[in-house]
Structures are given as structure tokens and as C-alpha cells.
Design a protein around this motif. Structure first.
Motif, PDB file in Angstrom:
ATOM      1  N   PRO A   1       0.835  -1.206   0.000  1.00 14.31           N
ATOM      2  CA  PRO A   1       0.000   0.000   0.000  1.00 14.31           C
ATOM      3  C   PRO A   1       0.869   1.254   0.000  1.00 14.31           C
ATOM      4  O   PRO A   1       1.954   1.269   0.582  1.00 14.31           O
ATOM      5  CB  PRO A   1      -0.793  -0.136   1.303  1.00 14.31           C
ATOM      6  CG  PRO A   1       0.051  -0.991   2.186  1.00 14.31           C
ATOM      7  CD  PRO A   1       0.763  -1.943   1.283  1.00 14.31           C
ATOM      8  N   VAL A   2       0.382   2.289  -0.656  1.00 15.81           N
ATOM      9  CA  VAL A   2       1.063   3.585  -0.677  1.00 15.81           C
ATOM     10  C   VAL A   2       0.009   4.666  -0.510  1.00 15.81           C
ATOM     11  O   VAL A   2      -1.182   4.446  -0.762  1.00 15.81           O
ATOM     12  CB  VAL A   2       1.851   3.814  -1.985  1.00 15.81           C
ATOM     13  CG1 VAL A   2       2.896   2.731  -2.191  1.00 15.81           C
ATOM     14  CG2 VAL A   2       0.903   3.869  -3.179  1.00 15.81           C
ATOM     15  N   SER A   3       0.413   5.841  -0.099  1.00 14.73           N
ATOM     16  CA  SER A   3      -0.536   6.945  -0.011  1.00 14.73           C
ATOM     17  C   SER A   3      -0.876   7.406  -1.426  1.00 14.73           C
ATOM     18  O   SER A   3      -0.017   7.379  -2.317  1.00 14.73           O
ATOM     19  CB  SER A   3       0.067   8.113   0.776  1.00 14.73           C
ATOM     20  OG  SER A   3       1.135   8.710   0.047  1.00 14.73           O
ATOM     21  N   PRO A   4      -2.128   7.800  -1.679  1.00 12.41           N
ATOM     22  CA  PRO A   4      -2.495   8.272  -3.016  1.00 12.41           C
ATOM     23  C   PRO A   4      -1.607   9.416  -3.497  1.00 12.41           C
ATOM     24  O   PRO A   4      -1.309   9.522  -4.692  1.00 12.41           O
ATOM     25  CB  PRO A   4      -3.947   8.731  -2.837  1.00 12.41           C
ATOM     26  CG  PRO A   4      -4.453   7.936  -1.676  1.00 12.41           C
ATOM     27  CD  PRO A   4      -3.284   7.795  -0.757  1.00 12.41           C
ATOM     28  N   GLU A   5      -1.158  10.255  -2.568  1.00  9.48           N
ATOM     29  CA  GLU A   5      -0.331  11.401  -2.935  1.00  9.48           C
ATOM     30  C   GLU A   5       1.041  10.993  -3.472  1.00  9.48           C
ATOM     31  O   GLU A   5       1.705  11.774  -4.167  1.00  9.48           O
ATOM     32  CB  GLU A   5      -0.146  12.330  -1.735  1.00  9.48           C
ATOM     33  CG  GLU A   5      -1.406  13.054  -1.288  1.00  9.48           C
ATOM     34  CD  GLU A   5      -2.342  12.190  -0.452  1.00  9.48           C
ATOM     35  OE1 GLU A   5      -3.459  12.635  -0.147  1.00  9.48           O
ATOM     36  OE2 GLU A   5      -1.942  11.050  -0.106  1.00  9.48           O
ATOM     37  N   SER A   6       1.484   9.776  -3.164  1.00  8.95           N
ATOM     38  CA  SER A   6       2.827   9.353  -3.561  1.00  8.95           C
ATOM     39  C   SER A   6       2.847   8.474  -4.807  1.00  8.95           C
ATOM     40  O   SER A   6       3.922   8.040  -5.237  1.00  8.95           O
ATOM     41  CB  SER A   6       3.501   8.601  -2.405  1.00  8.95           C
ATOM     42  OG  SER A   6       2.832   7.378  -2.144  1.00  8.95           O
ATOM     43  N   VAL A   7       1.686   8.217  -5.401  1.00  6.04           N
ATOM     44  CA  VAL A   7       1.627   7.300  -6.541  1.00  6.04           C
ATOM     45  C   VAL A   7       2.514   7.765  -7.694  1.00  6.04           C
ATOM     46  O   VAL A   7       3.309   6.991  -8.246  1.00  6.04           O
ATOM     47  CB  VAL A   7       0.170   7.126  -7.024  1.00  6.04           C
ATOM     48  CG1 VAL A   7       0.131   6.434  -8.382  1.00  6.04           C
ATOM     49  CG2 VAL A   7      -0.627   6.326  -6.016  1.00  6.04           C
ATOM     50  N   VAL A   8       2.396   9.030  -8.079  1.00  8.52           N
ATOM     51  CA  VAL A   8       3.169   9.537  -9.218  1.00  8.52           C
ATOM     52  C   VAL A   8       4.670   9.413  -8.953  1.00  8.52           C
ATOM     53  O   VAL A   8       5.439   8.988  -9.819  1.00  8.52           O
ATOM     54  CB  VAL A   8       2.796  10.997  -9.530  1.00  8.52           C
ATOM     55  CG1 VAL A   8       3.714  11.569 -10.609  1.00  8.52           C
ATOM     56  CG2 VAL A   8       1.347  11.097  -9.986  1.00  8.52           C
ATOM     57  N   THR A   9       5.089   9.769  -7.740  1.00 12.08           N
ATOM     58  CA  THR A   9       6.505   9.663  -7.390  1.00 12.08           C
ATOM     59  C   THR A   9       6.981   8.222  -7.454  1.00 12.08           C
ATOM     60  O   THR A   9       8.086   7.932  -7.959  1.00 12.08           O
ATOM     61  CB  THR A   9       6.745  10.229  -5.983  1.00 12.08           C
ATOM     62  OG1 THR A   9       6.363  11.605  -5.951  1.00 12.08           O
ATOM     63  CG2 THR A   9       8.211  10.111  -5.601  1.00 12.08           C
ATOM     64  N   LYS A  10       6.174   7.294  -6.954  1.00 11.98           N
ATOM     65  CA  LYS A  10       6.540   5.878  -6.978  1.00 11.98           C
ATOM     66  C   LYS A  10       6.682   5.377  -8.418  1.00 11.98           C
ATOM     67  O   LYS A  10       7.603   4.600  -8.735  1.00 11.98           O
ATOM     68  CB  LYS A  10       5.491   5.043  -6.246  1.00 11.98           C
ATOM     69  CG  LYS A  10       5.369   5.353  -4.756  1.00 11.98           C
ATOM     70  CD  LYS A  10       6.588   4.923  -3.979  1.00 11.98           C
ATOM     71  CE  LYS A  10       6.386   5.111  -2.480  1.00 11.98           C
ATOM     72  NZ  LYS A  10       7.593   4.738  -1.698  1.00 11.98           N
ATOM     73  N   ILE A  11       5.761   5.793  -9.285  1.00 10.97           N
ATOM     74  CA  ILE A  11       5.851   5.390 -10.692  1.00 10.97           C
ATOM     75  C   ILE A  11       7.120   5.943 -11.324  1.00 10.97           C
ATOM     76  O   ILE A  11       7.853   5.240 -12.019  1.00 10.97           O
ATOM     77  CB  ILE A  11       4.612   5.864 -11.473  1.00 10.97           C
ATOM     78  CG1 ILE A  11       3.358   5.142 -10.986  1.00 10.97           C
ATOM     79  CG2 ILE A  11       4.794   5.626 -12.977  1.00 10.97           C
ATOM     80  CD1 ILE A  11       2.073   5.630 -11.611  1.00 10.97           C
ATOM     81  N   GLU A  12       7.370   7.211 -11.072  1.00  6.24           N
ATOM     82  CA  GLU A  12       8.555   7.857 -11.635  1.00  6.24           C
ATOM     83  C   GLU A  12       9.831   7.160 -11.173  1.00  6.24           C
ATOM     84  O   GLU A  12      10.752   6.920 -11.970  1.00  6.24           O
ATOM     85  CB  GLU A  12       8.581   9.328 -11.239  1.00  6.24           C
ATOM     86  CG  GLU A  12       9.703  10.128 -11.875  1.00  6.24           C
ATOM     87  CD  GLU A  12       9.624  11.601 -11.543  1.00  6.24           C
ATOM     88  OE1 GLU A  12      10.403  12.373 -12.131  1.00  6.24           O
ATOM     89  OE2 GLU A  12       8.781  11.991 -10.699  1.00  6.24           O
ATOM     90  N   GLN A  13       9.897   6.821  -9.900  1.00  8.44           N
ATOM     91  CA  GLN A  13      11.081   6.139  -9.370  1.00  8.44           C
ATOM     92  C   GLN A  13      11.273   4.781 -10.044  1.00  8.44           C
ATOM     93  O   GLN A  13      12.402   4.384 -10.380  1.00  8.44           O
ATOM     94  CB  GLN A  13      10.950   5.977  -7.853  1.00  8.44           C
ATOM     95  CG  GLN A  13      11.060   7.280  -7.079  1.00  8.44           C
ATOM     96  CD  GLN A  13      10.746   7.110  -5.603  1.00  8.44           C
ATOM     97  OE1 GLN A  13      10.218   6.069  -5.179  1.00  8.44           O
ATOM     98  NE2 GLN A  13      11.049   8.119  -4.792  1.00  8.44           N
ATOM     99  N   HIS A  14      10.172   4.060 -10.242  1.00  6.46           N
ATOM    100  CA  HIS A  14      10.285   2.738 -10.854  1.00  6.46           C
ATOM    101  C   HIS A  14      10.676   2.852 -12.331  1.00  6.46           C
ATOM    102  O   HIS A  14      11.476   2.042 -12.824  1.00  6.46           O
ATOM    103  CB  HIS A  14       8.973   1.970 -10.712  1.00  6.46           C
ATOM    104  CG  HIS A  14       9.113   0.511 -10.989  1.00  6.46           C
ATOM    105  ND1 HIS A  14       9.657  -0.382 -10.095  1.00  6.46           N
ATOM    106  CD2 HIS A  14       8.796  -0.220 -12.091  1.00  6.46           C
ATOM    107  CE1 HIS A  14       9.659  -1.597 -10.611  1.00  6.46           C
ATOM    108  NE2 HIS A  14       9.143  -1.526 -11.831  1.00  6.46           N
TER     109      HIS A  14
END
Length: 372
Positions: free
Chosen positions: A137-150
Motif C-alpha cells: 500500500p502507498v498513499s495516493p499522494e505518492s503514486v506519481v513519485t513511486k511510478i517515476e522512481q520505478h
């Protein structure tokens, strides 16, 4: 797997209410029924979404695979910088689709949307099918950052992958559906071996993801793109020569449209011809193109000083403004007795609702087969 499936289906009583209509996964049905009211509302929609959420978060890979084999998936595809990400946000009603100029998307992003209980909070879980990042699980606010990092893990050395990031999102205001956002197709240059390799790799990934019959291709291209230079139409016509499972979408439909308004001094025939000339070259029998005025990448979309709900509200307001602009164009000409074949295909909110209902009907029809 059957025990899990049996508990899943039998534990969701309202599913029996849903099995009222059979629905073939066909875009001909989608366009023909856009004006009709979908049957999936209230308790029934929440029950079905709860069942799918159980599947999506299940540890049973086999159960997820079986459901994915018949669950409609809407695959957004096209060249680079064609506003696929903006269209994705509009279809989901969520302001966190990954956006990147040029070749930023290196593996597909698959979004599974679930309708949550009224008053519940929006939650997100991310699953990395390539195993390069831990699931969870991740916070909705961090989704874009997580995608970018991956995505960064594919940047050096530069490469592309077929295994998607899966983002599972549950919220009370969402419409259940599965959207798959692809990397942009590119044309390789004979003088540049790397570009030739990128072009082939991306085409192979496209072929892999569109192979299943339950995938509906959404061919996306800017309204200003000359059809002869289309990056997606030749591919779509090749894999779907009957047009049975392709939706055609022109983005940026309102760019320069003021020059086409009824009070612009132009003749009706000339404006109608303009849209016909800029339309896709499609297989015979294909449905009418959707002309969608897509939202711009404005700061509010990732403004961390705003709550997620505030950003969602601003996104919906921007969509409403864009739809009103296109409706004004249609109504102005209609008052002069001038009509356009695509006049029912200008609202992404209507398309969003129908695709969700089509998804629900198809899944409802097939879920009981898991316990047969």
C-alpha cells in the motif's frame, strides 16, 4: 483457487441482481449505448467492486489471472506526447496519472479502479510485476513519485519492459474499470540502431498486451495530427481489421476550435470537411471517433499544498469546462442546421461511465463460471 472463487461469488449476494444483461466486449456496443442509462448503481456497483477488489488483492496469482482473462481492459495507445496521460486522468477522474514528455513511460501502467463504500477514504496499492520494487500500500499522494522512481530503473541502461506496474485504487467516487496506459510508439531511423531497437521492442510489447480478446484498444492521437502521419492507426488496423475492439480518440479537440465556431464566418461544409480530413483512417465499419478536449498539465494536478480531494475537484471542474466548450461548438452549428456525426462523442464523462458499466456487465456475466 476454486475455494477462493466460491467464497468470492457466494459472499456477494447482490451479484445475482446484476446478471441481467449479456454484453459482448465490442466497441460497437459501447458507442451505440452511450445514451442509455447503465444498470450498475448503488449497492450493486459497490458489491461487484468489492468482489473484484478481493481478486485484485488476493495472494492467488491463478485467481487474478483467470479474472484478468475475461475482464475488459482499456489499453490507451499511440505515439509519444499525444496526451494519453491527460486522457487517462480524465477517464479515471484521478489527478495522478504518470506524465512525462517524450519517452518517459518505459513499462505499461495498469490502473484497476474499485468503487468503495460511501464515505470511505481513497486507498492505493501498488504491485510491481517485474519484481524490481516491493509491492504494498502507498498513499495516493505518492503514486506519481513511486511510478517515476520505478520508471527510472529502466532508464539506465535505456530499455523497455512488458511487465506493468499495477495500481489498485479504491474510492467512493470511482467508476470500476481497468485502464492500461502504454508507452508511446516511435519510428526507428535506419541510421540510428538504438532507435530501431526501441521501435521493435515497443511494437513487441504492444503486440503482447493487445493479444487477448478482452483488450479494447483506445487509439489516441492529437486532433492536429495529419492522418497520413498517424503512429497508431496502422497498428490498430493491423491487429483489429474489423474495428470490433478499437475506440478511436482525438485529443486536444478544442485547440484552435474557435476558428471553427458557427460565428467564425466559415461555411458548414468546410468545417465538416475539416474534421473528416483530420479523422483517423479506420477500417470499414469502425465506430465514430471521440473528439475529446483534454485538460492541460496545470500545477494543481501535483500541488502538494492541496488535498487529493481538492485536486480531484479541480480536475472535474476542468473537465466540465472543456466539455462545455465542445458542446457550445456543437450547439452553435446546430442552430444553423449544421450537424456533426461525432456530436455524441465529445464528453469523456459519458465515455467513462459507459466503459465502467461495460466492464461491470462483462465481469458479472463471467464471475459465476469460476464456481461452475
Amino acid at each position: 483457487m476454486l475455494c477462493i472463487a466460491r467464497a468470492l461469488v457466494l459472499g456477494v449476494a447482490p451479484l445475482a441482481v446484476l446478471a441481467r444483461r449479456n454484453a459482448e466486449v465490442s466497441v460497437h456496443n459501447a458507442v451505440a449505448e452511450l445514451e442509455s442509462e447503465g444498470p450498475f448503481e448503488g449497492e450493486a456497483a459497490t458489491a461487484l467492486s468489492a468482489a473484484l477488489e478481493v481478486v485484485g488483492k488476493s495472494d492467488s496469482e491463478e485467481l487474478r489471472r483467470v479474472v484478468a482473462s475475461f475482464e475488459p481492459q482499456y489499453m490507451l495507445a499511440g505515439g509519444t506526447s499525444q496526451a494519453k496521460d491527460s486522457l487517462m486522468m480524465m477517464l479515471m477522474g484521478l489527478p495522478f496519472a504518470f506524465q512525462a514528455g517524450g519517452i518517459g513511460t518505459r513499462i505499461p501502467c495498469l490502473y484497476r479502479l474499485f468503487k468503495g463504500e460511501p464515505g470511505s477514504e481513497l486507498t492505493t496499492v501498488m504491485r510491481y510485476t517485474d519484481g524490481l520494487t516491493p509491492d504494498g500500500p502507498v498513499s495516493p499522494e505518492s503514486v506519481v513519485t513511486k511510478i517515476e522512481q520505478h520508471m527510472g530503473k529502466y532508464a539506465s541502461p535505456s530499455r523497455f519492459g512488458e511487465k506493468p506496474i499495477e495500481i489498485l485504487v479504491t474510492g467512493p467516487d470511482l467508476n470500476g474499470a481497468v485502464y492500461k496506459n502504454m508507452m508511446g510508439r516511435v519510428v526507428g531511423r535506419a541510421s540510428d540502431p538504438e532507435s530501431m531497437k526501441n521501435s521493435k521492442d515497443i511494437d513487441d510489447i504492444y503486440d503482447y498486451h493487445v493479444a487477448d480478446d478482452n483488450v479494447i484498444l483506445m487509439a489516441v492521437e492529437k486532433a492536429q495530427t495529419n492522418p497520413q502521419n498517424s503512429m497508431i492507426a496502422p497498428f490498430a488496423s493491423k491487429i483489429d481489421p474489423t474495428g470490433k475492439r478499437t475506440l478511436w480518440v482525438k485529443t486536444w479537440a478544442d485547440f484552435g476550435i474557435s476558428e471553427q465556431f458557427a460565428d467564425s464566418g466559415r461555411r458548414c461544409e468546410d468545417v465538416q470537411d475539416h474534421f473528416k480530413q483530420m479523422d483517423f483512417v479506420k477500417p470499414p465499419g469502425s465506430p465514430e471517433t471521440f473528439w475529446i478536449a483534454t485538460v492541460e498539465a496545470e500545477p494543481y494536478l501535483q500541488d502538494q499544498s492541496l488535498s487529493l480531494q481538492e485536486r480531484m475537484d479541480r480536475l472535474e471542474a476542468a473537465i466540465a469546462k472543456k466539455e462545455a466548450k465542445m458542446q457550445k461548438f456543437i450547439d452553435g452549428w446546430k442552430e444553423q442546421g449544421c450537424f456533426f456525426d461525432f456530436e455524441k462523442n465529445i464528453k469523456v464523462t459519458k465515455l467513462r461511465k459507459y466503459l465502467s458499466d461495460l466492464h461491470s456487465r462483462q465481469v458479472t456475466e463471467r464471475l459465476p463460471q469460476l464456481v461452475a
